[in-house]
Design an enzyme around this catalytic site. Sequence first.
Site, PDB file in Angstrom:
ATOM      1  N   VAL A 189       0.847  -1.198   0.000  1.00 30.29           N
ATOM      2  CA  VAL A 189       0.000   0.000   0.000  1.00 30.29           C
ATOM      3  C   VAL A 189       0.877   1.241   0.000  1.00 30.29           C
ATOM      4  CG1 VAL A 189      -1.616   1.351   1.403  1.00 30.29           C
ATOM      5  CG2 VAL A 189      -1.971  -1.114   1.101  1.00 30.29           C
ATOM      6  N   LYS A 221       2.623  11.679  -1.266  1.00 27.53           N
ATOM      7  CA  LYS A 221       3.645  12.704  -1.022  1.00 27.53           C
ATOM      8  C   LYS A 221       4.102  13.361  -2.323  1.00 27.53           C
ATOM      9  CE  LYS A 221       2.537  11.818   2.483  1.00 27.53           C
ATOM     10  NZ  LYS A 221       1.693  10.788   3.083  1.00 27.53           N
ATOM     11  N   GLY A 234     -14.361  12.481   6.913  1.00 25.96           N
ATOM     12  CA  GLY A 234     -13.315  12.067   7.852  1.00 25.96           C
ATOM     13  C   GLY A 234     -12.181  13.072   7.902  1.00 25.96           C
ATOM     14  N   ILE A 280      -5.261  11.103   6.341  1.00 21.79           N
ATOM     15  CA  ILE A 280      -5.331  10.750   4.916  1.00 21.79           C
ATOM     16  C   ILE A 280      -6.308  11.680   4.193  1.00 21.79           C
ATOM     17  CG2 ILE A 280      -6.014   8.935   3.280  1.00 21.79           C
ATOM     18  CD1 ILE A 280      -4.807   6.875   5.204  1.00 21.79           C
ATOM     19  N   VAL A 287     -22.388  12.235   8.363  1.00 25.65           N
ATOM     20  CA  VAL A 287     -23.086  12.085   7.087  1.00 25.65           C
ATOM     21  C   VAL A 287     -24.123  10.976   7.294  1.00 25.65           C
ATOM     22  CG1 VAL A 287     -22.832  11.335   4.691  1.00 25.65           C
ATOM     23  CG2 VAL A 287     -21.148  12.875   5.710  1.00 25.65           C
ATOM     24  N   GLY A 341     -10.691   5.855   8.117  1.00 27.67           N
ATOM     25  CA  GLY A 341      -9.820   4.900   8.796  1.00 27.67           C
ATOM     26  C   GLY A 341      -9.528   3.679   7.950  1.00 27.67           C
ATOM     27  N   HIS A 396      22.542  27.503  12.475  1.00 27.94           N
ATOM     28  CA  HIS A 396      21.728  28.712  12.339  1.00 27.94           C
ATOM     29  C   HIS A 396      21.808  29.229  10.914  1.00 27.94           C
ATOM     30  CE1 HIS A 396      19.848  32.503  13.409  1.00 27.94           C
ATOM     31  NE2 HIS A 396      20.814  33.129  12.754  1.00 27.94           N
TER      32      HIS A 396
END
Length: 474
Positions: free
Chosen positions: A44, A54, A183, A187, A240, A274, A447
């Site tokens: 997956v 991504k 949701g 994701i 919903v 989920g 820095h």
Amino acid sequence: MTETPNLRIAVVGAGPGGYAAAFLAADLGMKVTLIDPELNPGGVCLYRGCIPSKALLHVAKLIDESRHARHWGIQFGEPKIDLTRLRSFKEGVVQKLTGGLGTLSKQRKVQYVQGRASFESSTVLRVAKAGGGEENMTFDRVILATGSRPAVIPALKLDTPRMMDSTTALDLHDVPGTLLVIGGGYIGLELGTVYAALGTKVSVVEMLPGLLPGADRDLVLPLHKRIEKIFDSVLLNTTVAAVKEESNGIRVTFEGPEVKERQRVFEKVLVSVGRKPNSEIPGLDKTQAQVGPRGFIEVNLQLQTDDPAIYAIGDVVGEPMLAHKAAHEGRTAVEAIAGHKVAFEPAAIPAVVFTDPEIAWCGLTETQAEKENREIKVAKFPWAASGRALTLDRPEGLTKLLIDPQNERVLGMGIVGPGAGELIAEGVLAIEMAALAKDVALTIHPHPTLSETVMEAAEVFFGTSTDIYRPKRS
Ligand SMILES: Cc1cc2nc3c(=O)[nH]c(=O)nc-3n(C[C@H](O)[C@H](O)[C@H](O)COP(=O)(O)OP(=O)(O)OC[C@H]3O[C@@H](n4cnc5c(N)ncnc54)[C@H](O)[C@@H]3O)c2cc1C
């Protein structure tokens, strides 16, 4: 490294857990068979999860930055989007990575079988091959790495391309005019961000009172504000109740105390509520492996199931369902099989939400500490005081450390801001090494970088940060 020659290992599922396990087992001298329905390893994560999302989020960030550039006196035109080329960029990345894994598999002499496995017994697998035909194969040990799939709400199931899950959303068939994301988890927000950047009017609906339930609210706030700007609407405390296909879209019925418009029509709907573990492996009942009440295969700290010949790793054994957790479990399982004294007991597993701003945390969270009534000290460094954040025009970020007030050990870290996903690795190392806040404060950071905010947060704990002013208490 202990060599374990001739031990025959089957790894079922070639995601980040499965291929990591298979490759390490081969490196330890075992005879390895890796079984997965795809042409190459990847699972997956590489085919329809971490990697394609991504690639698209990188493009979304570029579009957003080009729009924002007018604030710096630079004006770009509206982007012209060539979906075919965008898709081929994303697919090219996936092919490069999965093809590379295929090559690594061959180099290690792992027998890669494209197909699906079921159990005849604890040590005999029946493999239905993608090209046709079935074969029984016998092994000494089996590692299950069958992963997870998108959860489905039966009442919201419609057989139409207008209803998408994360897999079909990543296919990027088109850029719909309107999209409802059901949701408010990571994701849904990541994919919603992609579509919003491409020009879709995105709405998100979440039944709980906040986005990213479970994450600390101070980390979510800057993201929430930005999502409100780039999305069309954010509907919280709302469920919903029904979906119905019509000629021009999906009619969605909302329920909840804050609902203003009970019904709205969206061109497309993305259900992102989920993931469910793939533990319904045919024939698993012929073994002693047990599946728990939430559908996860039960394992001990060595990732061994109740059947001594069967191990299980990754999404199929439990939360957090993340690729890096799966890969580390894979290594532990193989080392346990090789007879090493190992246990999967991480002090911190990082979680990253790759939205803009990114959110990342590891170790203890404030939400968890509150729940457990645990005494902690929280040291926060606001990015408005970071030179690097201002050069990026991103002052809304925040870095915080959760510190044990008794021994001053770093227990957790949370970051919101661009690059949080890269910065969090320092927190994971600090926690794994049992670092004290003083160790972090005394570590010289380059820095100007965002990494300085980690050191500064530790300075805040001691009240010695020179970049923010706190009047002395009289
Ligand atoms: C859109 C999206 C974005 C994500 N982004 C991230 C991210 O940024 N970072 C992150 O850490 N995680 C992310 N995840 C989660 C991540 O993809 C999973 O945690 C990870 O892939 C789990 O790895 P795994 O090895 O357990 O299984 P999987 O990657 O799920 O692979 C399991 C494989 O097993 C195969 N299989 C199942 N049953 C059988 C069988 N009987 N026989 C043979 N093969 C079988 C499946 O087809 C699949 O190829 C994302 C997920 C999604 C959907």
